[in-house]
Each structure stands twice: as structure tokens, then as C-alpha cells.
Design a protein around this motif. Structure first.
Motif, PDB file in Angstrom:
ATOM      1  N   TYR A  56       0.857  -1.184   0.000  1.00 55.28           N
ATOM      2  CA  TYR A  56       0.000   0.000   0.000  1.00 55.28           C
ATOM      3  C   TYR A  56       0.892   1.233   0.000  1.00 55.28           C
ATOM      4  N   TYR A  58       1.304   5.372   0.693  1.00 58.52           N
ATOM      5  CA  TYR A  58       0.800   6.554   1.403  1.00 58.52           C
ATOM      6  C   TYR A  58       1.671   7.719   0.979  1.00 58.52           C
ATOM      7  N   LEU A  71      -2.858   6.420  -0.792  1.00 60.53           N
ATOM      8  CA  LEU A  71      -3.078   6.582  -2.227  1.00 60.53           C
ATOM      9  C   LEU A  71      -3.967   5.441  -2.732  1.00 60.53           C
ATOM     10  N   ASN A  72      -4.444   5.595  -3.961  1.00 59.29           N
ATOM     11  CA  ASN A  72      -5.297   4.582  -4.599  1.00 59.29           C
ATOM     12  C   ASN A  72      -6.530   4.264  -3.744  1.00 59.29           C
ATOM     13  N   ARG A  73      -7.057   5.285  -3.090  1.00 58.55           N
ATOM     14  CA  ARG A  73      -8.241   5.160  -2.235  1.00 58.55           C
ATOM     15  C   ARG A  73      -8.115   4.004  -1.253  1.00 58.55           C
ATOM     16  N   GLN A  75      -6.619   1.208  -1.641  1.00 55.30           N
ATOM     17  CA  GLN A  75      -6.470  -0.129  -2.228  1.00 55.30           C
ATOM     18  C   GLN A  75      -4.978  -0.409  -2.498  1.00 55.30           C
ATOM     19  N   ILE A  77      -1.366  -1.185  -4.166  1.00 61.10           N
ATOM     20  CA  ILE A  77      -0.669  -0.800  -5.402  1.00 61.10           C
ATOM     21  C   ILE A  77      -0.063  -2.050  -6.041  1.00 61.10           C
ATOM     22  N   VAL A 138       5.859   5.285 -10.062  1.00 59.34           N
ATOM     23  CA  VAL A 138       4.408   5.243 -10.275  1.00 59.34           C
ATOM     24  C   VAL A 138       3.987   3.866 -10.782  1.00 59.34           C
ATOM     25  N   THR A 139       4.675   3.399 -11.827  1.00 57.22           N
ATOM     26  CA  THR A 139       4.369   2.103 -12.440  1.00 57.22           C
ATOM     27  C   THR A 139       5.391   1.084 -11.973  1.00 57.22           C
ATOM     28  N   SER A 341       0.104  11.250  -7.291  1.00 57.87           N
ATOM     29  CA  SER A 341      -1.289  11.603  -6.955  1.00 57.87           C
ATOM     30  C   SER A 341      -2.197  11.510  -8.161  1.00 57.87           C
ATOM     31  N   ARG A 343      -1.834   9.304 -10.758  1.00 55.62           N
ATOM     32  CA  ARG A 343      -2.060   7.903 -11.121  1.00 55.62           C
ATOM     33  C   ARG A 343      -2.815   7.142 -10.039  1.00 55.62           C
ATOM     34  N   TRP A 344      -2.545   7.450  -8.760  1.00 55.26           N
ATOM     35  CA  TRP A 344      -3.130   6.714  -7.642  1.00 55.26           C
ATOM     36  C   TRP A 344      -3.841   7.685  -6.692  1.00 55.26           C
TER      37      TRP A 344
END
Ligand SMILES: *[C@@H]1O[C@H](CO)[C@@H](O)[C@H](O)[C@H]1NC(C)=O
Ligand SMILES: *[C@@H]1O[C@H](CO)[C@@H](O)[C@H](O)[C@H]1NC(C)=O
Length: 346
Positions: A56, A58, A71-73, A75, A77, A138-139, A341, A343-344
Motif C-alpha cells: 500500500y 501513502y 493513495l489509490n483510495r 487499495q 498498489i 508510479v508504475t 497523486s 495515477r493513484w
């Protein structure tokens, strides 16, 4: 037999070919730096969440090393697909040398505790470390599980790494215990848990492992190293026998002389594990240390203005999320912060 053992000769050949002339070594940009840096405007944290063995992310609220949002609400990564399909103790590693500012790694423990027991996980656990890599933070991809110990090891826990500029490679370390070759099923008594290490350039091939910290009969796990500049380092680890975290300082390099600055029995806290240290982006010499209260609400932040003193005080926790477990935090710049921010989204 260690199929992952790299040929040192081939590494030396590559280096010799790639560096025909002597270049001055720029050590400053390759590691976390105790100097505040105005280009660093945010912090990225990678954690696992207790019974959820995924990674995850943050991100800090503004440039505040003590205030984070998921990040990613909230969920994951990264969900591991190999080994136990569970990852713990994720560590974000900034690329060094030719990879500085170009490449980042996440390495972590291959352990899904919901599918096993703590006893089995230490006798016949995974002997590999999870690795993912990224060129932008990011990826993430190129998942792999790299075996770093032979069949006498009971497990490989909490891998972490730093760029060793002098060596021009990453120093990777983890915690293992070992069974005698006469006990191939690992039913008897193991060695104490000790910190092991190897070097790598690419997190694919590693040198043969060796002992880095052996305090037998005391069990040691969860090592994290903070470069202090030059030849000085702080390291933090868990005494798994006493269940405490303590610090040691070396001014003579990673394989120099290490001492506990606040006294030979000094600890930072007890009932904690997974120390993760990082510098403040804005205040020279200020550092944070996350300590995982594993029997309670996970990571709580500590801080100091003098890492070498070994003295840490509890930080204001009002902006720090609860129940984050053993992970790591990396300072990032505005380009990377914005891309994360976007992307996620939080
Ligand atoms: C942030 O770092 C990336 C990767 O090294 C770099 O491409 C970018 O220019 C940097 N941005 C800023 C604002 O420093
Ligand atoms: C802790 O931080 C919060 C938010 O930044 C602030 O409102 C609060 O006053 C701080 N508490 C203390 C004891 O400093």
C-alpha cells in the motif's frame, strides 16, 4: 548451490569497460542525505497492513514527514503473484550510481501468514526476496522472487538495501536462521537469527551471502540503515529475543566499528519492530524513525535532531495513519509527487 551467485569477474569487467577514465565520485545524490533539499517536496511511504499482505502506498500531506494519506483510495498498489502470494516489510530503494533518479526498487518478505503458522514460516519459509522495479515510482513491474539462501536456511525475512557508493553496488540484507545439514527437514533446533547480506547491481544476481550481524544467542531481525554522510551510518534493528529496537552508529563505514551511542544496553523502545528511518526534507539533520507496535496499532513516528545521539522522542501522531505495518518512507520531488497523486488518487 546458489544459482543466483553472480560472477564478480564479469561485474569488474563491465565496470572497467564502462569507465575508461577516472570520474570523480559524486556521493551526494545517491543516498538519503542528512542535508535538507529544497527539491524534495513530499514523502512516499510503502507499507503492508497486518493481515493484508500487499503493498500500500501513502503520500505525505504537503511536505510534512508526519502526516500521510492513503493513495489509490486505500487499495493495494502491488499484489504479489509469486511464492506465497503475500508480501510483508516492503522497502523502497532509491537507485544509486548509474540508476540514481532513473530507477527504484521495492523489495519485501515472501510471507502470507494467513496460509501458514509462525513456526512453519521460520522452519520451512521462503528463502527468496520479492523484487519489483520502476523507472518513475508510479508504475511497478518485473516482479521476481530471487532465492538468496540455500536449503539450510529456515526463512528470509525483512530484506532491505542501500546503495554502497564506495562499492558501486547495493548492499542487501535480511534475517535468517539456519538448520544443520543433518536436519534437512528443519525439525530440530536452529541457529540464532542473524542478519545476512549480499551485494547486487540489479536485484537479479547477488554475490554469495555472508553474515553481517551475528549476536548469537540473541536473535536479530529487521535491520534498517540510514546514511549520515561520508563514512558515517546509523543502523536500527530489532532484538527479537528481548523484543526491543536499538540503534548503533559507525563513522568507519558499513563494515566498520559499530557502537550503541546511548550506552551498551540502550534501547529506543520495546514491544516494537520494523524500524524505518528517513530524513526531514526541510530541516538539516532532523530525522524520523517509524517503530511498528506490532501488538497494538502499528507504526508510530519518532524524531530526533541528532541521530548520532541515539536519543529519539515520540512525534505528534495526529496526522499519522494508524495500523500501518513495517515498511519504508522515501523523500520525493514535485514531479514524482504529482505523478503519484495523478495515477493513484487518494
Ligand atoms: C524529479 O526527479 C525526476 C527523476 O530523477 C526528474 O526527472 C525530475 O526532473 C525531477 N523534478 C524536479 C522538479 O526536480
Ligand atoms: C499535533 O499536530 C496537529 C496537526 O498538525 C496540531 O493541531 C496539534 O496542535 C499538535 N499537537 C501538539 C501536542 O503539538
Amino acid at each position: 548451490m546458489r544459482p543466483i551467485t553472480v560472477s564478480l569477474l564479469s561485474l569488474l569487467t563491465i565496470q572497467a569497460t564502462a569507465s575508461p577514465t577516472l570520474q570523480p565520485l559524486d556521493l551526494s545524490s545517491h543516498t538519503l542525505n542528512p542535508r535538507a533539499d529544497p527539491s524534495l517536496t513530499s514523502y512516499l511511504g510503502a507499507f503492508f497492513l497486518g493481515d493484508k499482505p500487499s503493498i500500500y502506498f501513502y503520500q505525505s500531506n504537503g511536505n510534512n514527514g508526519l502526516s500521510f494519506k492513503p493513495l489509490n483510495r486505500g487499495q493495494p498498489i502491488i499484489n504479489p503473484t509469486k511464492g506465497t502470494q503475500g508480501v510483508r516489510d516492503p522497502s523502497l530503494i532509491a537507485g544509486g550510481g548509474p540508476d540514481a533518479g532513473q530507477k527504484w526498487y521495492i523489495i519485501g518478505t515472501d510471507l502470507h501468514i494467513g496460509k501458514t503458522t509462525w513456526d512453519a514460516a521460520q522452519r520451512t519459509g521462503s528463502r527468496g526476496i520479492f523484487v519489483w522495479e520502476s523507472t518513475d515510482l508510479v508504475t511497478w513491474g518485473q516482479e521476481r522472487l530471487v532465492q538468496v539462501e540455500d536449503a539450510t536456511a529456515g526463512m528470509v525475512w525483512a530484506p532491505d538495501a542501500i546503495w554502497d557508493a564506495e562499492k558501486g553496488q547495493y548492499l542487501v540484507h535480511w534475517a535468517s536462521k539456519f538448520y544443520p545439514a543433518s536436519d534437512p527437514e528443519h525439525k530440530g533446533s536452529p541457529s540464532a537469527i542473524r542478519i545476512r547480506y549480499a551485494y547486487t547491481r540489479d536485484f537479479r544476481t547477488f554475490t554469495a551471502p555472508g553474515d553481517y550481524i551475528n549476536r548469537s544467542p540473541t536473535n536479530i531481525i529487521d535491520l534498517n540503515i540510514l546514511p549520515l554522510g561520508g563514512n558515517a551510518y546509523a543502523r536500527f534493528m530489532k532484538d527479537e529475543t528481548a523484543k526491543t529496537v536499538f540503534t548503533e552508529i559507525s563513522t568507519t563505514g558499513l563494515f566498520g566499528t559499530w557502537t550503541r551511542p546511548a550506552g551498551s544496553n540502550a534501547i529506543i523502545a520495546s514491544g516494537v519492530e520494523g524500524p524505518a528511518a528517513y530524513w526531514d526534507n526541510q530541516v538539516d539533520g532532523k530525522a524520523y524513525l517509524l517503530l511498528d507496535f506490532y501488538g497494538s496499532d502499528g507504526y508510530r513516528p519518532y524524531e530526533t535532531a541528532d541521530v548520532k545521539s541515539g536519543k529519539w522522542t515520540a512525534s505528534n501522531r495526529s496526522g499519522f495513519p494508524k495500523n500501518l505495518r513495517h515498511g519504508s518512507v522515501l523523500p520525493v520531488n514535485a514531479t514524482i509527487a504529482a505523478a503519484l497523486s495523478a495515477r493513484w488518487p487518494a
